[in-house]
Design an enzyme around this catalytic site. Structure first.
Site, PDB file in Angstrom:
ATOM      1  N   SER A  72       0.870  -1.181   0.000  1.00 50.27           N
ATOM      2  CA  SER A  72       0.000   0.000   0.000  1.00 50.27           C
ATOM      3  C   SER A  72       0.904   1.227   0.000  1.00 50.27           C
ATOM      4  O   SER A  72       2.071   1.141   0.392  1.00 50.27           O
ATOM      5  CB  SER A  72      -0.843  -0.017   1.283  1.00 50.27           C
ATOM      6  OG  SER A  72      -1.427   1.241   1.519  1.00 50.27           O
ATOM      7  N   TYR A 120      -2.435  -1.442  10.783  1.00 51.58           N
ATOM      8  CA  TYR A 120      -2.601  -1.768   9.362  1.00 51.58           C
ATOM      9  C   TYR A 120      -1.380  -1.295   8.562  1.00 51.58           C
ATOM     10  O   TYR A 120      -0.779  -2.057   7.797  1.00 51.58           O
ATOM     11  CB  TYR A 120      -3.872  -1.115   8.806  1.00 51.58           C
ATOM     12  CG  TYR A 120      -3.958  -1.220   7.309  1.00 51.58           C
ATOM     13  CD1 TYR A 120      -4.247  -2.437   6.699  1.00 51.58           C
ATOM     14  CD2 TYR A 120      -3.699  -0.112   6.477  1.00 51.58           C
ATOM     15  CE1 TYR A 120      -4.294  -2.559   5.313  1.00 51.58           C
ATOM     16  CE2 TYR A 120      -3.737  -0.226   5.102  1.00 51.58           C
ATOM     17  CZ  TYR A 120      -4.043  -1.451   4.521  1.00 51.58           C
ATOM     18  OH  TYR A 120      -4.075  -1.568   3.151  1.00 51.58           O
TER      19      TYR A 120
HETATM   20  N1  LIG Z   1      -8.817  -0.164  -0.776  1.00 51.41           N
HETATM   21  C1  LIG Z   1      -7.726   0.495  -0.489  1.00 51.41           C
HETATM   22  O1  LIG Z   1      -7.751   1.733  -0.276  1.00 51.41           O
HETATM   23  C2  LIG Z   1      -6.400  -0.201  -0.430  1.00 51.41           C
HETATM   24  C3  LIG Z   1      -5.238   0.575  -0.558  1.00 51.41           C
HETATM   25  C4  LIG Z   1      -4.007  -0.069  -0.477  1.00 51.41           C
HETATM   26  C5  LIG Z   1      -3.938  -1.445  -0.320  1.00 51.41           C
HETATM   27  N2  LIG Z   1      -5.098  -2.170  -0.201  1.00 51.41           N
HETATM   28  C6  LIG Z   1      -4.989  -3.617  -0.010  1.00 51.41           C
HETATM   29  O2  LIG Z   1      -5.643  -4.273  -1.077  1.00 51.41           O
HETATM   30  C7  LIG Z   1      -6.057  -5.577  -0.659  1.00 51.41           C
HETATM   31  C8  LIG Z   1      -7.478  -5.809  -1.109  1.00 51.41           C
HETATM   32  O3  LIG Z   1      -8.322  -4.906  -0.462  1.00 51.41           O
HETATM   33  P1  LIG Z   1      -9.587  -4.240  -1.164  1.00 51.41           P
HETATM   34  O4  LIG Z   1      -9.395  -2.790  -1.141  1.00 51.41           O
HETATM   35  O5  LIG Z   1      -9.864  -4.905  -2.459  1.00 51.41           O
HETATM   36  O6  LIG Z   1     -10.694  -4.572  -0.068  1.00 51.41           O
HETATM   37  P2  LIG Z   1     -11.978  -5.528  -0.088  1.00 51.41           P
HETATM   38  O7  LIG Z   1     -12.858  -5.207  -1.228  1.00 51.41           O
HETATM   39  O8  LIG Z   1     -12.512  -5.450   1.282  1.00 51.41           O
HETATM   40  O9  LIG Z   1     -11.363  -6.991  -0.341  1.00 51.41           O
HETATM   41  C9  LIG Z   1     -10.704  -7.711   0.652  1.00 51.41           C
HETATM   42  C10 LIG Z   1     -10.611  -9.163   0.228  1.00 51.41           C
HETATM   43  O10 LIG Z   1      -9.885  -9.861   1.255  1.00 51.41           O
HETATM   44  C11 LIG Z   1     -10.645 -10.995   1.657  1.00 51.41           C
HETATM   45  N3  LIG Z   1     -10.474 -11.267   3.080  1.00 51.41           N
HETATM   46  C12 LIG Z   1     -10.613 -10.394   4.106  1.00 51.41           C
HETATM   47  N4  LIG Z   1     -10.446 -11.039   5.279  1.00 51.41           N
HETATM   48  C13 LIG Z   1     -10.195 -12.340   4.977  1.00 51.41           C
HETATM   49  C14 LIG Z   1      -9.940 -13.484   5.743  1.00 51.41           C
HETATM   50  N5  LIG Z   1      -9.907 -13.449   7.080  1.00 51.41           N
HETATM   51  N6  LIG Z   1      -9.731 -14.655   5.110  1.00 51.41           N
HETATM   52  C15 LIG Z   1      -9.778 -14.727   3.754  1.00 51.41           C
HETATM   53  N7  LIG Z   1      -9.999 -13.663   2.970  1.00 51.41           N
HETATM   54  C16 LIG Z   1     -10.213 -12.479   3.577  1.00 51.41           C
HETATM   55  C17 LIG Z   1     -12.098 -10.623   1.404  1.00 51.41           C
HETATM   56  O11 LIG Z   1     -12.865 -11.796   1.186  1.00 51.41           O
HETATM   57  P3  LIG Z   1     -13.936 -12.412   2.201  1.00 51.41           P
HETATM   58  O12 LIG Z   1     -14.522 -11.286   2.988  1.00 51.41           O
HETATM   59  O13 LIG Z   1     -14.880 -13.111   1.287  1.00 51.41           O
HETATM   60  O14 LIG Z   1     -13.172 -13.374   3.052  1.00 51.41           O
HETATM   61  C18 LIG Z   1     -11.975  -9.809   0.119  1.00 51.41           C
HETATM   62  O15 LIG Z   1     -12.008 -10.669  -0.992  1.00 51.41           O
HETATM   63  C19 LIG Z   1      -5.845  -5.612   0.863  1.00 51.41           C
HETATM   64  O16 LIG Z   1      -4.656  -6.324   1.152  1.00 51.41           O
HETATM   65  C20 LIG Z   1      -5.688  -4.151   1.239  1.00 51.41           C
HETATM   66  O17 LIG Z   1      -4.884  -3.979   2.373  1.00 51.41           O
HETATM   67  C21 LIG Z   1      -6.312  -1.579  -0.273  1.00 51.41           C
END
Ligand SMILES: NC(=O)c1ccc[n+]([C@@H]2O[C@H](COP(=O)([O-])OP(=O)(O)OC[C@H]3O[C@@H](n4cnc5c(N)ncnc54)[C@H](OP(=O)(O)O)[C@@H]3O)[C@@H](O)[C@H]2O)c1
Length: 360
Positions: A144, A157
């Site tokens: 990130s 985080y």
């Molecule tokens: N959105 C942002 O602003 C941002 C910025 C920088 C980096 N990121 C990173 O990008 C990645 C994806 O995030 P996103 O933004 O796409 O958020 P998101 O839409 O909430 O997706 C998160 C994914 O992780 C899975 N997940 C969460 N907890 C889990 C668990 N305990 N076991 C298995 N799977 C789990 C969820 O699936 P289930 O709930 O079905 O398990 C979902 O598919 C993360 O690593 C996040 O830190 C996000």
């Protein structure tokens, strides 16, 4: 069961957000998929759609990756199905909002660390070992932009993402004599369910979010090229990276704190964080100018050193003036992002002139 003779990508966290967008891109390119998350229905639905639209096969593994031994269990299920994973995407991750001392819950933090750090590390170890033995394969790790900045109110985080980024860059070096590549993805705040799940949906950072489809596309291209890192999106995100490295950490933490505060709590400060980034870019430019003068100074003769001392004095006054200019515009209130950007441009131009004259 995957039967087609085609490459396979394993993606954790493909049930929503960036992971789902990445799964789409792999499927479109003919990859079979192993999708891992807790939401079985969503993953099955995706698998069905990928078969209908692209004729690729999907294996769904339902798993809570924040549990002990989750990574090893996923690896063993993949092995038992005799699937060769060509590409691993460690996308699953969560955030948690609140002051660390007295607002956040330790059990949630522990699960977050397990998911973002331990599972990512062990999945990488298990699949990387096979890839190195075959001398082929690719891994994409979700870091990130918060990997390189402090992030008050989401402290744990950001620390986990700093780990992921640092870990990935070390592996880049360890793997440089192989055909296996690892890539760190550093998105800025992105329009997914992430902030909502983290309890941060009412924060200022959510007012300006990147498109997950763009993030995934940039990530996919970088992964395929074998880049060691990618900051997706526009120049603004890259400027934030420069700022994060050049500006004092205390200042970066202060700015990040503002973006993480609740919306409209301080209406007068609406544009402050954008102006503050401009301030940071300006400061970074002055620091670069200072470093250039210092470098030239250390390599010069006694006569030149006297000249550089004089020019360094000029640079210091330039820096002071720059600081005052930008501070004044901050205090009087920048009314739009446009103002902030043009101020930043002027500051950078001023610093460049100073460098050019110092080195002339
Ligand atoms: N959105 C942002 O602003 C941002 C910025 C920088 C980096 N990121 C990173 O990008 C990645 C994806 O995030 P996103 O933004 O796409 O958020 P998101 O839409 O909430 O997706 C998160 C994914 O992780 C899975 N997940 C969460 N907890 C889990 C668990 N305990 N076991 C298995 N799977 C789990 C969820 O699936 P289930 O709930 O079905 O398990 C979902 O598919 C993360 O690593 C996040 O830190 C996000």
């Amino acid at each position: 069961m995957i039967t087609k003779e085609s490459k396979t990508a394993l993606i954790t966290g493909a049930s929503s957000g960036i992971g789902q967008e990445l799964a789409n891109l792999f499927a479109k390119d003919g990859y079979n998929l192993v999708l891992v998350a807790r939401s079985t229905d969503k993953l099955n639905e995706l698998g069905g759609r990928f078969w209908d639209e692209y004729g690729v096969e999907t294996v769904v593994i339902t798993k809570d990756l924040s549990e002990e031994d989750a990574a090893r269990d996923v690896y063993e299920q993949v092995k038992a199905k005799d699937i060769k994973v060509d590409i691993l995407v460690n996308d699953a991750g969560v955030g948690l909002y609140g002051k660390f001392a007295n607002e956040t819950d330790w059990e949630k933090e522990k699960a977050l660390i397990h998911l973002n750090v331990l599972t990512t590390t062990l999945l990488t170890k298990l699949f990387l070992n096979d890839m190195v033995a075959r001398n082929e394969g690719k891994i994409l790790n979700l870091a990130s932009l918060a990997s390189i900045t402090p992030m008050p109110l989401m402290a744990v985080y950001a620390a986990t993402k700093a780990y992921v980024y640092n870990f990935t860059q070390s592996l880049v070096n360890e793997l440089k004599d192989t055909k296996v590549t690892v890539t760190a993805l550093l998105p800025n705040a992105t329009d997914t369910d992430f902030f909502n799940k983290a309890g941060a949906s009412n924060t200022k950072v959510t007012e300006n979010l990147d498109d997950p489809a763009v993030v995934a596309k940039d990530a996919y291209n970088a992964l395929m090229k074998g880049s060691h890192k990618v900051i997706p999106g526009g120049l603004g995100n890259k400027a934030q990276e420069i700022m994060a490295y050049m500006a004092p950490q205390e200042m970066v933490a202060g700015m990040m704190r503002k973006t993480m505060e609740p919306k409209k709590e301080h209406p007068a400060e609406e544009n402050t964080h954008k102006a503050a980034w401009a301030w940071g870019i300006g400061l970074a430019a002055v620091v670069i100018a200072g470093a250039a003068v210092a470098l030239a100074y250390s390599n010069s003769s006694a006569y030149d050193k006297a000249r550089y001392r004089y020019k360094a004095g000029k640079l210091k006054s330039g820096a002071d003036a720059t600081y005052e200019d930008v501070k004044d515009s901050l205090i009087s209130g920048l009314n739009s992002v446009k103002d902030a950007v043009s101020t930043a441009k002027e500051v950078v131009a001023k610093a460049r002139e100073t460098v050019a004259s110092a080195l002339a």
